[in-house]
Design a protein around this motif. Structure first.
Motif, PDB file in Angstrom:
ATOM      1  N   LYS A  56       2.978  -6.953   0.562  1.00  0.00           N
ATOM      2  CA  LYS A  56       2.307  -6.803   1.853  1.00  0.00           C
ATOM      3  C   LYS A  56       3.308  -6.475   2.961  1.00  0.00           C
ATOM      4  O   LYS A  56       3.024  -5.671   3.843  1.00  0.00           O
ATOM      5  N   GLU A  68      -5.342  -1.518  -1.663  1.00  0.00           N
ATOM      6  CA  GLU A  68      -4.568  -2.544  -2.361  1.00  0.00           C
ATOM      7  C   GLU A  68      -4.727  -3.894  -1.658  1.00  0.00           C
ATOM      8  O   GLU A  68      -4.896  -4.920  -2.302  1.00  0.00           O
ATOM      9  N   GLU A  69      -4.646  -3.869  -0.333  1.00  0.00           N
ATOM     10  CA  GLU A  69      -4.731  -5.109   0.445  1.00  0.00           C
ATOM     11  C   GLU A  69      -6.125  -5.748   0.322  1.00  0.00           C
ATOM     12  O   GLU A  69      -6.248  -6.962   0.284  1.00  0.00           O
ATOM     13  N   GLU A  70      -7.159  -4.917   0.257  1.00  0.00           N
ATOM     14  CA  GLU A  70      -8.531  -5.432   0.261  1.00  0.00           C
ATOM     15  C   GLU A  70      -9.075  -5.752  -1.132  1.00  0.00           C
ATOM     16  O   GLU A  70      -9.938  -6.614  -1.265  1.00  0.00           O
ATOM     17  N   HIS A  76       4.107  -2.946   2.668  1.00  0.00           N
ATOM     18  CA  HIS A  76       2.988  -2.164   3.206  1.00  0.00           C
ATOM     19  C   HIS A  76       3.078  -2.052   4.728  1.00  0.00           C
ATOM     20  O   HIS A  76       2.866  -0.980   5.291  1.00  0.00           O
ATOM     21  N   ARG A  77       3.360  -3.172   5.372  1.00  0.00           N
ATOM     22  CA  ARG A  77       3.489  -3.149   6.840  1.00  0.00           C
ATOM     23  C   ARG A  77       4.609  -2.197   7.254  1.00  0.00           C
ATOM     24  O   ARG A  77       4.444  -1.389   8.168  1.00  0.00           O
ATOM     25  N   PHE A  89      -4.865  -6.931  -4.346  1.00  0.00           N
ATOM     26  CA  PHE A  89      -4.126  -8.179  -4.110  1.00  0.00           C
ATOM     27  C   PHE A  89      -5.024  -9.408  -4.175  1.00  0.00           C
ATOM     28  O   PHE A  89      -4.635 -10.401  -4.799  1.00  0.00           O
ATOM     29  N   ILE A 104      -2.850   1.856   0.678  1.00  0.00           N
ATOM     30  CA  ILE A 104      -2.369   0.560   1.157  1.00  0.00           C
ATOM     31  C   ILE A 104      -3.552  -0.334   1.510  1.00  0.00           C
ATOM     32  O   ILE A 104      -3.603  -1.500   1.122  1.00  0.00           O
TER      33      ILE A 104
END
Length: 135
Positions: free
Chosen positions: A8, A123-125, A11-12, A128, A120
């Motif tokens: 994460k 993946e985050e939603e 990603h940021r 992960f 991204i």
């Protein structure tokens, strides 16, 4: 090592860097765009390597069929994005100022950046949370 936390953060960092490239495109900062695209490709390659070594193998070994399928889908899609980014850089190895000012190339760059941003977000939603829930 907290894998998801580290991914994460990457990603940021990628998101901030993509924003810089988008601003450079608006400002027609050719040298910055070329340099940052090369760095972005290196960063994405490193990020994908971590996912390939530490994330996807765990998903592939999951007892949950749904998680295995998610892992396979994400692995293939990320490989496609990486391949597309690499091909773009090879094809445009000697980008010139006139090329950056071309609307075709700008659209191609922005399209690639948007694919990365969407990936991204997905993946985050999806990826992960599934990893954290089942692994």
């Amino acid at each position: 090592m907290d894998l998801i936390k580290d991914l994460k953060k990457q990603h940021r960092d990628l998101g901030y860097f993509i924003q810089e490239i988008e601003e450079d495109i608006k400002d027609r900062q050719t040298e910055k765009i070329i340099s940052k695209l090369q760095i972005l490709l290196q960063d994405i390659t490193s990020h994908v390597d971590i996912e390939d070594k530490l994330l996807y193998p765990v998903l592939a070994k999951s007892e949950h069929t749904e998680i295995k399928k998610i892992g396979e889908l994400f692995t293939k899609e990320m490989a496609d994005i990486s391949k597309q980014a690499t091909e773009f850089m090879k094809k445009n190895k000697k980008i010139k100022k006139a090329d950056i000012e071309s609307s075709r190339l700008n659209k191609e760059i922005l399209g690639l950046l948007n694919k990365i941003k969407r990936r991204i977000m997905i993946e985050e939603e999806i990826l992960f949370p599934a990893y954290e829930k089942y692994v």
